[in-house]
Design an enzyme around this catalytic site. Structure first.
Site, PDB file in Angstrom:
ATOM      1  N   VAL A 222      -8.850 -14.492  46.997  1.00 55.20           N
ATOM      2  CA  VAL A 222      -9.429 -14.349  45.824  1.00 55.20           C
ATOM      3  C   VAL A 222      -7.718 -14.817  45.195  1.00 55.20           C
ATOM      4  CG1 VAL A 222      -9.371 -12.921  43.569  1.00 55.20           C
ATOM      5  CG2 VAL A 222     -11.546 -13.072  45.616  1.00 55.20           C
ATOM      6  N   GLU A 223      -7.081 -14.210  45.749  1.00 58.20           N
ATOM      7  CA  GLU A 223      -5.370 -13.690  45.996  1.00 58.20           C
ATOM      8  C   GLU A 223      -4.777 -15.426  45.517  1.00 58.20           C
ATOM      9  OE1 GLU A 223      -3.429 -11.848  44.941  1.00 58.20           O
ATOM     10  OE2 GLU A 223      -5.076  -9.405  44.701  1.00 58.20           O
TER      11      GLU A 223
END
Length: 361
Positions: A222-223
């Site tokens: 996600v990051e």
């Protein structure tokens, strides 16, 4: 090829640090008495530098052509900003563009340089010595040449560059500018190819800090979508998007160190994953200590990693003790629903949903 073996200065620019992160090195950074006002000052300085950099790019490329590196976008300019590389780690596409009057030469050079770009830790470790071109490039197996072969050596990279320029060179207009470019698609499973590189590091840190390795991997996805060169306007760096002045400083304090980790330290995947995992453990064992249900704790940890533990607790009560008690009287499903509907930050709400979707696949 001599030009490939002598790319040290260009790669030092990349690690100094990587696209817009080269600007980070110019930001003031005190290693003593670091507090919130200094952090705000550093962030403001970074934003000023980014804006100046963007203005320079706009002057050269035009108002609709400003590209800046981000968590999931690698952007590198060369040739006095006339040539650039853009890798989108979400769409899986590499674009190499130039405004040069000799586009063939500049594109070929940029293609070869990019295809043979080392892993970030190798760039960092060899900043004071010649690059070791015996190691696999960062994009190895993520890009295949016209014959479906991975690109490992100088000669194959040069051959593929010739092929691309001869067969897939395009031009487009942007205002009064003519941009020559080639585009290369990464392999369909490029995310897994990158993830595979980091699984041993994730397992090591997961074991050290007793964190579910699936959680670490989901947060990385996600990051940064496994982009180890990831940078952001908030000065977050690397795979797990850690900030020197917040998570980095907190962990250094816990480890009995003064100051904060350097930018190059955080851009090394091994250090980044270890510190990200340690920060998750710090959130669990200190900031959110007292939450009993492990699933409820996981939801709270995910939100806290994005928006801070304080905002997680105030979602349930302004009083920390009461907040923990409220969470412990709720089912995990209720905790999850409360966080994705009532957390003060929409970004943190969405963050929890995204990470949880990966974990529950």
């Amino acid at each position: 090829m001599t030009q490939i073996r002598n790319l040290k200065s260009r790669y030092i620019k990349i690690v100094s640090l990587l696209g817009i992160s080269a600007l980070l090195a110019a930001c003031p950074s005190s290693h003593n008495d670091i507090d919130k006002p200094v952090y705000i000052k550093n962030t403001n300085a970074l934003n000023i530098l980014i804006n100046q950099y963007a203005n320079n790019i706009e002057q050269i490329w035009g108002p609709h052509e400003v590209l800046i590196a981000g968590p999931k976008d690698y952007v590198q300019y060369s040739n006095d900003l006339l040539t650039r590389v853009h890798i989108n780690f979400v769409s899986g596409q590499l674009a190499i563009e130039t405004l040069s009057e000799d586009p063939t030469k500049q594109l070929k050079s940029a293609i070869v340089t990019t295809l043979l770009m080392p892993e970030p830790e190798d760039i960092i470790k060899q900043s004071d010595s010649p690059l070791d071109n015996t190691k696999e490039p960062f994009l190895y197996k993520q890009i295949l040449d016209e014959n479906g072969e991975p690109i490992r050596w100088d000669w194959r990279a040069a051959h593929f560059a010739d092929y691309l320029v001869e067969n897939q060179l395009h031009t487009r207009k942007s205002g009064d500018k003519q941009i020559s470019y080639v585009k290369i698609n990464l392999v369909p499973d490029h995310v897994n190819e990158r993830a595979h590189k980091f699984i041993p590091l994730v397992r090591q840190s997961a074991h050290e800090y007793q964190i579910d390795e699936r959680l670490i991997l989901a947060i990385i996805q996600v990051e940064s979508n496994y982009n180890p060169f990831a940078v952001s306007r908030s000065d977050a760096l690397g795979l797990m998007q850690l900030q020197q002045h917040t998570a980095g400083r907190d962990l250094y304090h816990r480890w009995g160190k003064s100051g904060e980790p350097s930018k190059s330290y955080l851009l090394d995947p091994k250090n980044n994953i270890r510190m990200g995992s340690a920060y998750l453990a710090l959130i669990r064992d200190s900031y959110l200590k007292g939450i009993k249900n492990p699933i409820s704790m996981r939801y709270a940890m995910i939100c806290a990693y994005n928006g801070g533990a304080g905002s997680v607790l105030t979602t349930f009560s302004k009083d920390r003790v009461k907040a923990i008690d409220v969470i412990n009287r709720m089912s995990p499903e209720q905790v999850y629903k409360k966080l994705i509907t009532s957390h003060a930050s929409q970004e943190s709400r969405n963050y929890l949903i995204k990470v949880n979707q990966i974990l529950t696949k």
